[in-house]
Design a protein around this motif. Sequence first.
Motif, PDB file in Angstrom:
ATOM      1  N   PRO A 192       0.826  -1.217   0.000  1.00 28.54           N
ATOM      2  CA  PRO A 192       0.000   0.000   0.000  1.00 28.54           C
ATOM      3  C   PRO A 192       0.855   1.261   0.000  1.00 28.54           C
ATOM      4  CG  PRO A 192      -0.877  -1.585   1.547  1.00 28.54           C
ATOM      5  CD  PRO A 192       0.436  -2.142   1.079  1.00 28.54           C
ATOM      6  N   GLY A 193       0.574   2.160  -0.929  1.00 23.31           N
ATOM      7  CA  GLY A 193       1.285   3.420  -0.989  1.00 23.31           C
ATOM      8  C   GLY A 193       2.671   3.353  -1.576  1.00 23.31           C
ATOM      9  N   LYS A 194       3.055   2.185  -2.093  1.00 25.14           N
ATOM     10  CA  LYS A 194       4.404   2.037  -2.649  1.00 25.14           C
ATOM     11  C   LYS A 194       4.328   1.601  -4.105  1.00 25.14           C
ATOM     12  CE  LYS A 194       6.786   1.005   1.666  1.00 25.14           C
ATOM     13  NZ  LYS A 194       7.752   0.076   2.345  1.00 25.14           N
ATOM     14  N   GLN A 195       5.464   1.743  -4.793  1.00 28.35           N
ATOM     15  CA  GLN A 195       5.534   1.315  -6.178  1.00 28.35           C
ATOM     16  C   GLN A 195       5.709  -0.200  -6.258  1.00 28.35           C
ATOM     17  OE1 GLN A 195       8.688   3.651  -8.005  1.00 28.35           O
ATOM     18  NE2 GLN A 195       7.205   5.145  -8.739  1.00 28.35           N
ATOM     19  N   ARG A 196       5.294  -0.751  -7.369  1.00 33.21           N
ATOM     20  CA  ARG A 196       5.503  -2.182  -7.604  1.00 33.21           C
ATOM     21  C   ARG A 196       7.002  -2.441  -7.723  1.00 33.21           C
ATOM     22  NH1 ARG A 196       1.715  -5.179 -11.971  1.00 33.21           N
ATOM     23  NH2 ARG A 196       0.237  -3.977 -10.688  1.00 33.21           N
ATOM     24  N   GLU A 197       7.470  -3.532  -7.092  1.00 34.10           N
ATOM     25  CA  GLU A 197       8.888  -3.859  -7.123  1.00 34.10           C
ATOM     26  C   GLU A 197       9.098  -5.317  -7.481  1.00 34.10           C
ATOM     27  OE1 GLU A 197      10.690  -3.400  -3.262  1.00 34.10           O
ATOM     28  OE2 GLU A 197       9.335  -4.835  -2.308  1.00 34.10           O
ATOM     29  N   LEU A 198      10.255  -5.587  -8.092  1.00 34.01           N
ATOM     30  CA  LEU A 198      10.618  -6.951  -8.436  1.00 34.01           C
ATOM     31  C   LEU A 198      11.002  -7.711  -7.164  1.00 34.01           C
ATOM     32  CD1 LEU A 198      11.374  -9.142 -10.565  1.00 34.01           C
ATOM     33  CD2 LEU A 198      13.675  -8.174 -10.524  1.00 34.01           C
ATOM     34  N   VAL A 199      10.431  -8.899  -7.017  1.00 33.94           N
ATOM     35  CA  VAL A 199      10.774  -9.771  -5.897  1.00 33.94           C
ATOM     36  C   VAL A 199      11.786 -10.822  -6.339  1.00 33.94           C
ATOM     37  CG1 VAL A 199       9.888 -11.449  -4.230  1.00 33.94           C
ATOM     38  CG2 VAL A 199       8.523  -9.419  -4.818  1.00 33.94           C
ATOM     39  N   ALA A 200      11.470 -11.515  -7.430  1.00 37.68           N
ATOM     40  CA  ALA A 200      12.346 -12.574  -7.913  1.00 37.68           C
ATOM     41  C   ALA A 200      12.017 -12.874  -9.363  1.00 37.68           C
ATOM     42  CB  ALA A 200      12.188 -13.836  -7.072  1.00 37.68           C
ATOM     43  N   ALA A 225       1.794  -7.368   0.943  1.00 31.52           N
ATOM     44  CA  ALA A 225       1.634  -6.718  -0.362  1.00 31.52           C
ATOM     45  C   ALA A 225       0.728  -7.577  -1.240  1.00 31.52           C
ATOM     46  CB  ALA A 225       2.991  -6.556  -1.046  1.00 31.52           C
ATOM     47  N   VAL A 226       0.337  -7.003  -2.359  1.00 33.52           N
ATOM     48  CA  VAL A 226      -0.263  -7.800  -3.426  1.00 33.52           C
ATOM     49  C   VAL A 226       0.879  -8.306  -4.302  1.00 33.52           C
ATOM     50  CG1 VAL A 226      -1.822  -7.832  -5.395  1.00 33.52           C
ATOM     51  CG2 VAL A 226      -2.393  -6.462  -3.375  1.00 33.52           C
ATOM     52  N   TYR A 227       0.899  -9.601  -4.514  1.00 32.77           N
ATOM     53  CA  TYR A 227       1.960 -10.231  -5.300  1.00 32.77           C
ATOM     54  C   TYR A 227       1.429 -10.557  -6.695  1.00 32.77           C
ATOM     55  CZ  TYR A 227       4.991 -10.593  -1.253  1.00 32.77           C
ATOM     56  OH  TYR A 227       5.819 -10.297  -0.190  1.00 32.77           O
ATOM     57  N   TYR A 228       2.183 -10.128  -7.688  1.00 37.06           N
ATOM     58  CA  TYR A 228       1.826 -10.317  -9.081  1.00 37.06           C
ATOM     59  C   TYR A 228       2.885 -11.174  -9.784  1.00 37.06           C
ATOM     60  CZ  TYR A 228      -1.049  -6.135  -8.290  1.00 37.06           C
ATOM     61  OH  TYR A 228      -1.945  -5.214  -7.806  1.00 37.06           O
ATOM     62  N   CYS A 229       2.447 -12.037 -10.691  1.00 37.31           N
ATOM     63  CA  CYS A 229       3.418 -12.722 -11.523  1.00 37.31           C
ATOM     64  C   CYS A 229       3.354 -12.132 -12.928  1.00 37.31           C
ATOM     65  CB  CYS A 229       3.163 -14.226 -11.567  1.00 37.31           C
ATOM     66  SG  CYS A 229       1.696 -14.720 -12.446  1.00 37.31           S
TER      67      CYS A 229
END
Length: 121
Positions: free
Chosen positions: A41-49, A91-95
């Motif tokens: 929330p309130g942050k930019q989407r970031e790469l996890v892996a 967070a919401v995790y997206y693939c």
Amino acid sequence: QVQLVESGGGLVQPGGSLRLSCAASGSVISINNMAWYRQAPGKQRELVAGITLVGTTNYADSVKGRFTISRDNAKNTVYLQMNSLKPEDTAVYYCNADIVSRGTSYFARYWGKGTLVTVSS
């Protein structure tokens, strides 16, 4: 049409584990790179892996040693094993995946709709 569908999110206590899955379906011909991103929330989407077709992986510094990405090419599926979860992993995790679909000859990037992971006691 190509769809990416994530599953496995939920509520977990700090220190717990979750395994996310993301399956590609539809008119999939070939898949190259696959990856997991997250957006708090309130942050930019970031790469996890991320993981390449041959299994080379890379991780965000914040998850190294705790998360493991893997894939099953026969099932067109990518996984994210998350251990030692922290509240800041919420967070919401997206693939996403780079996919050649039927009727095309180039890779296009597709995204799933996301799955919510909440780490809280």
